[in-house]
Enzyme design. Structure first.
Site, PDB file in Angstrom:
ATOM      1  N   THR A  91     -48.838 -44.091  16.731  1.00 30.78           N
ATOM      2  CA  THR A  91     -49.434 -44.300  15.406  1.00 30.78           C
ATOM      3  C   THR A  91     -50.020 -43.011  14.851  1.00 30.78           C
ATOM      4  O   THR A  91     -49.854 -42.699  13.676  1.00 30.78           O
ATOM      5  CB  THR A  91     -50.526 -45.387  15.463  1.00 30.78           C
ATOM      6  OG1 THR A  91     -49.930 -46.610  15.903  1.00 30.78           O
ATOM      7  CG2 THR A  91     -51.169 -45.614  14.100  1.00 30.78           C
ATOM      8  N   CYS A  92     -50.663 -42.240  15.709  1.00 31.62           N
ATOM      9  CA  CYS A  92     -51.299 -41.001  15.256  1.00 31.62           C
ATOM     10  C   CYS A  92     -50.268 -39.987  14.773  1.00 31.62           C
ATOM     11  O   CYS A  92     -50.484 -39.288  13.783  1.00 31.62           O
ATOM     12  CB  CYS A  92     -52.151 -40.412  16.376  1.00 31.62           C
ATOM     13  SG  CYS A  92     -53.443 -41.540  16.938  1.00 31.62           S
ATOM     14  N   SER A  93     -49.135 -39.901  15.450  1.00 31.66           N
ATOM     15  CA  SER A  93     -48.090 -38.947  15.073  1.00 31.66           C
ATOM     16  C   SER A  93     -47.241 -39.428  13.906  1.00 31.66           C
ATOM     17  O   SER A  93     -46.771 -38.622  13.115  1.00 31.66           O
ATOM     18  CB  SER A  93     -47.179 -38.662  16.268  1.00 31.66           C
ATOM     19  OG  SER A  93     -47.854 -37.900  17.243  1.00 31.66           O
TER      20      SER A  93
END
Length: 168
Positions: A54-56
């Protein structure tokens, strides 16, 4: 836990520098949180770890994409903080093409994260102590807005939510 109106905790984060200059050597360089935030408006977001799905795919790209909007709203800098080392954050910055837009700051020993009270204990999953996913608008070292995600969520720490708060 840190809240609106509180000052950012005194701590040192690390930033990997790709280019030598301005007194900064190549490699990890210390960033004094209190000094670096003084007199500035900062869009700060934190996440559990670099290179996570999700962060990337959503979190960092959203802030990179909205960089010009943040600048137009009076934000001086965008900071991404994660409990990783500076080398990992430097590699992630290259991967995300965030250079010049988002400062990728490492909180390797979780000092900043612990001081904010925004920890996420993933020791049972073999990942140790991490940061909750959150965003905050910081003005002159003080928290002006704070958006903390619920477990497994990505609803309020995104760039669009924080950009709307910066425009107020």
């Amino acid at each position: 836990m840190i809240k609106v109106g509180d000052k950012l905790p005194a701590s040192t984060l690390m930033e990997y520098s790709e280019v030598e200059g301005g007194g900064c050597s190549l490699g990890p360089n210390p960033v004094d949180v209190v000094k670096a935030s003084a007199g500035k408006t900062i869009a700060l977001f934190a996440l559990p770890g670099a290179f996570t799905p999700t962060c990337s795919a959503k979190h960092v790209p959203g802030y990179v994409e909205k960089f010009k909007g943040f600048k137009a709203a009076g934000v001086d800098e965008i900071w991404c903080i994660s409990v990783n080392d500076a080398f990992v954050m430097g590699a992630w910055a290259r991967d995300q093409k965030s250079s010049g837009k988002v400062r990728m700051l490492a909180d390797g020993d979780a000092t900043f994260t612990k001081a904010t009270g925004l920890t996420l204990d993933l020791t049972g999953k073999g990942m140790g102590l991490r940061s909750n996913r959150y965003s905050m608008l910081v003005r002159d070292g003080k928290v002006a807005s704070l958006n903390i995600e619920g477990p497994g969520k990505f609803e309020v720490s995104d760039a669009a939510t924080l950009l709307a708060q910066a425009k107020v």
